[in-house]
Motif scaffolding. Structure first.
Motif, PDB file in Angstrom:
ATOM      1  N   HIS A 168       0.692  -1.299   0.328  1.00  0.00           N
ATOM      2  CA  HIS A 168      -0.011   0.171   0.173  1.00  0.00           C
ATOM      3  C   HIS A 168       1.111   1.257   0.321  1.00  0.00           C
ATOM      4  CE1 HIS A 168      -3.221  -2.801   1.245  1.00  0.00           C
ATOM      5  NE2 HIS A 168      -3.873  -1.663   0.935  1.00  0.00           N
ATOM      6  N   PRO A 169       0.147   2.620  -0.836  1.00  0.00           N
ATOM      7  CA  PRO A 169      -1.057   2.249  -0.882  1.00  0.00           C
ATOM      8  C   PRO A 169      -1.289   2.126  -2.451  1.00  0.00           C
ATOM      9  CG  PRO A 169       0.284   4.568  -0.862  1.00  0.00           C
ATOM     10  CD  PRO A 169       1.120   3.919  -0.165  1.00  0.00           C
ATOM     11  N   PRO A 170      -2.201   1.598  -3.535  1.00  0.00           N
ATOM     12  CA  PRO A 170      -2.792   2.206  -4.779  1.00  0.00           C
ATOM     13  C   PRO A 170      -2.736   3.284  -4.779  1.00  0.00           C
ATOM     14  CG  PRO A 170      -4.546   0.962  -3.350  1.00  0.00           C
ATOM     15  CD  PRO A 170      -2.670   0.818  -2.360  1.00  0.00           C
ATOM     16  N   LEU A 171      -2.314   3.778  -5.886  1.00  0.00           N
ATOM     17  CA  LEU A 171      -3.204   4.755  -6.109  1.00  0.00           C
ATOM     18  C   LEU A 171      -4.067   4.091  -7.362  1.00  0.00           C
ATOM     19  CD1 LEU A 171      -2.870   8.243  -6.540  1.00  0.00           C
ATOM     20  CD2 LEU A 171      -0.992   8.362  -7.840  1.00  0.00           C
ATOM     21  N   ILE A 172      -5.283   4.839  -8.027  1.00  0.00           N
ATOM     22  CA  ILE A 172      -5.928   4.590  -8.449  1.00  0.00           C
ATOM     23  C   ILE A 172      -6.685   5.604  -9.003  1.00  0.00           C
ATOM     24  CG2 ILE A 172      -8.149   3.177  -8.893  1.00  0.00           C
ATOM     25  CD1 ILE A 172      -7.589   1.903  -5.839  1.00  0.00           C
ATOM     26  N   SER A 173      -6.822   6.149 -11.130  1.00  0.00           N
ATOM     27  CA  SER A 173      -7.439   6.841 -11.603  1.00  0.00           C
ATOM     28  C   SER A 173      -9.313   6.449 -10.912  1.00  0.00           C
ATOM     29  CB  SER A 173      -7.558   6.674 -12.658  1.00  0.00           C
ATOM     30  OG  SER A 173      -8.149   6.749 -13.744  1.00  0.00           O
ATOM     31  N   SER A 174      -9.246   7.781 -10.631  1.00  0.00           N
ATOM     32  CA  SER A 174     -10.823   8.282 -10.663  1.00  0.00           C
ATOM     33  C   SER A 174     -12.017   7.823 -11.229  1.00  0.00           C
ATOM     34  CB  SER A 174     -11.452   9.923 -10.294  1.00  0.00           C
ATOM     35  OG  SER A 174     -10.804  10.573 -11.623  1.00  0.00           O
ATOM     36  N   ARG A 175     -11.408   7.454 -12.289  1.00  0.00           N
ATOM     37  CA  ARG A 175     -12.140   6.790 -13.319  1.00  0.00           C
ATOM     38  C   ARG A 175     -13.036   5.774 -13.861  1.00  0.00           C
ATOM     39  NH1 ARG A 175      -8.073   8.403 -16.796  1.00  0.00           N
ATOM     40  NH2 ARG A 175      -7.543   5.469 -17.081  1.00  0.00           N
ATOM     41  N   LEU A 176     -12.143   5.088 -12.286  1.00  0.00           N
ATOM     42  CA  LEU A 176     -12.691   3.492 -12.352  1.00  0.00           C
ATOM     43  C   LEU A 176     -13.535   4.094 -10.016  1.00  0.00           C
ATOM     44  CD1 LEU A 176      -9.489   1.508 -11.907  1.00  0.00           C
ATOM     45  CD2 LEU A 176     -11.230   1.598 -13.916  1.00  0.00           C
ATOM     46  N   ILE A 177     -14.233   4.913 -10.115  1.00  0.00           N
ATOM     47  CA  ILE A 177     -14.912   4.556  -9.064  1.00  0.00           C
ATOM     48  C   ILE A 177     -16.167   4.062  -9.702  1.00  0.00           C
ATOM     49  CG2 ILE A 177     -16.412   6.639  -7.450  1.00  0.00           C
ATOM     50  CD1 ILE A 177     -13.555   8.674  -7.587  1.00  0.00           C
ATOM     51  N   PRO A 178     -16.963   4.440 -10.895  1.00  0.00           N
ATOM     52  CA  PRO A 178     -17.990   3.547 -10.952  1.00  0.00           C
ATOM     53  C   PRO A 178     -17.663   2.439 -11.153  1.00  0.00           C
ATOM     54  CG  PRO A 178     -17.693   5.802 -12.497  1.00  0.00           C
ATOM     55  CD  PRO A 178     -16.380   5.213 -11.589  1.00  0.00           C
ATOM     56  N   ASP A 179     -16.491   2.034 -11.707  1.00  0.00           N
ATOM     57  CA  ASP A 179     -16.110   0.177 -11.909  1.00  0.00           C
ATOM     58  C   ASP A 179     -16.710  -0.448  -9.935  1.00  0.00           C
ATOM     59  OD1 ASP A 179     -16.501   0.112 -14.542  1.00  0.00           O
ATOM     60  OD2 ASP A 179     -14.507   0.990 -14.711  1.00  0.00           O
ATOM     61  N   ILE A 180     -15.350   0.410  -9.235  1.00  0.00           N
ATOM     62  CA  ILE A 180     -15.719   0.016  -7.470  1.00  0.00           C
ATOM     63  C   ILE A 180     -16.879  -0.121  -7.328  1.00  0.00           C
ATOM     64  CG2 ILE A 180     -14.370   0.508  -5.493  1.00  0.00           C
ATOM     65  CD1 ILE A 180     -11.564   1.505  -7.243  1.00  0.00           C
ATOM     66  N   LEU A 181     -17.462   0.806  -7.031  1.00  0.00           N
ATOM     67  CA  LEU A 181     -19.045   0.985  -6.900  1.00  0.00           C
ATOM     68  C   LEU A 181     -19.984   0.117  -7.066  1.00  0.00           C
ATOM     69  CD1 LEU A 181     -19.690   4.806  -6.350  1.00  0.00           C
ATOM     70  CD2 LEU A 181     -18.785   3.455  -4.660  1.00  0.00           C
ATOM     71  N   ALA A 182     -19.617  -0.458  -8.574  1.00  0.00           N
ATOM     72  CA  ALA A 182     -20.339  -1.718  -9.152  1.00  0.00           C
ATOM     73  C   ALA A 182     -20.253  -2.944  -8.678  1.00  0.00           C
ATOM     74  CB  ALA A 182     -20.749  -1.759 -10.746  1.00  0.00           C
TER      75      ALA A 182
END
Length: 202
Positions: free
Chosen positions: A141-155
């Motif tokens: 940790h920590p991963p750094l994740i693009s905000s583009r993936l937020i909908p995919d993580i939520l789903a």
């Protein structure tokens, strides 16, 4: 490289600390508590952090509010006793607001150095979806994740938590010379190792 003002951090701090036998976030690590050290390192690079509260959440809120005033968003995982960290991450992402990318920095990993955050931010590109630090061929940790993936993580259905989600996406690994990215504090032995400096940078 991503602009610091467009970076956020997610700090899951909702757990019961059941394996530790003491409340992990408020245990001392040097001159700070564990949660303070974790938040301080994250905010050395991120503009703001979302702290997910659960067990004894008001104590954490009180400890952090004055020191980091204006840079924290507090939210709660009401099901902290029966859910895992991935649930807290999703709750945080619902509250995170606009950003280009975000770190995930568990509250029980206070040895992640500010330098690791800065290196990840400097290396992150528009093509990256998930950038994960590695040392000794182990992901940390920590991963750094693009905000583009937020909908995919939520789903995502939550199978195997974040690791399961990573398997559905392209991940880039970034080598760092810092074993702090691997060192959490789940047990009393883990904690003793932390405070005896066994988890510091080589």
């Amino acid at each position: 490289m991503v602009d610091k003002s467009r970076l956020a951090a997610v700090i899951p701090a909702a757990g019961l600390s059941s394996r530790m036998g003491a409340f992990k976030p408020l245990l001392p690590v040097g001159d700070k508590t564990m949660i303070e050290a974790s938040v301080c390192s994250a905010l050395s690079c991120a503009d703001r952090a979302v702290v997910v509260l659960g067990w004894r959440g008001e104590e954490i809120r009180e400890k952090l509010s004055e020191r980091f005033a204006g840079r924290l968003i507090f939210t709660e995982n009401p099901d902290y006793a029966s859910t895992d960290m991935f649930r807290s991450v999703r709750i945080a992402l619902e509250a995170i607001g606009s950003c280009d990318a975000f770190f995930i920095a568990p509250a029980d990993m206070p040895m992640i150095s500010p330098a690791v955050y800065r290196l990840l931010a400097a290396s992150f590109t528009e093509d990256d979806g998930i950038l994960i630090p590695v040392t000794d061929d182990k992901r940390g940790h920590p991963p750094l994740i693009s905000s583009r993936l937020i909908p995919d993580i939520l789903a995502y259905d939550g199978t195997e938590g974040l690791r399961g989600f990573y398997r559905t996406r392209k991940v880039r690994q970034f080598a760092v010379d810092d074993t702090g990215i691997l060192k959490d504090a789940d047990t009393p032995e883990d904690y003793r190792n932390l405070i005896s400096n066994k988890a510091t940078k080589r």
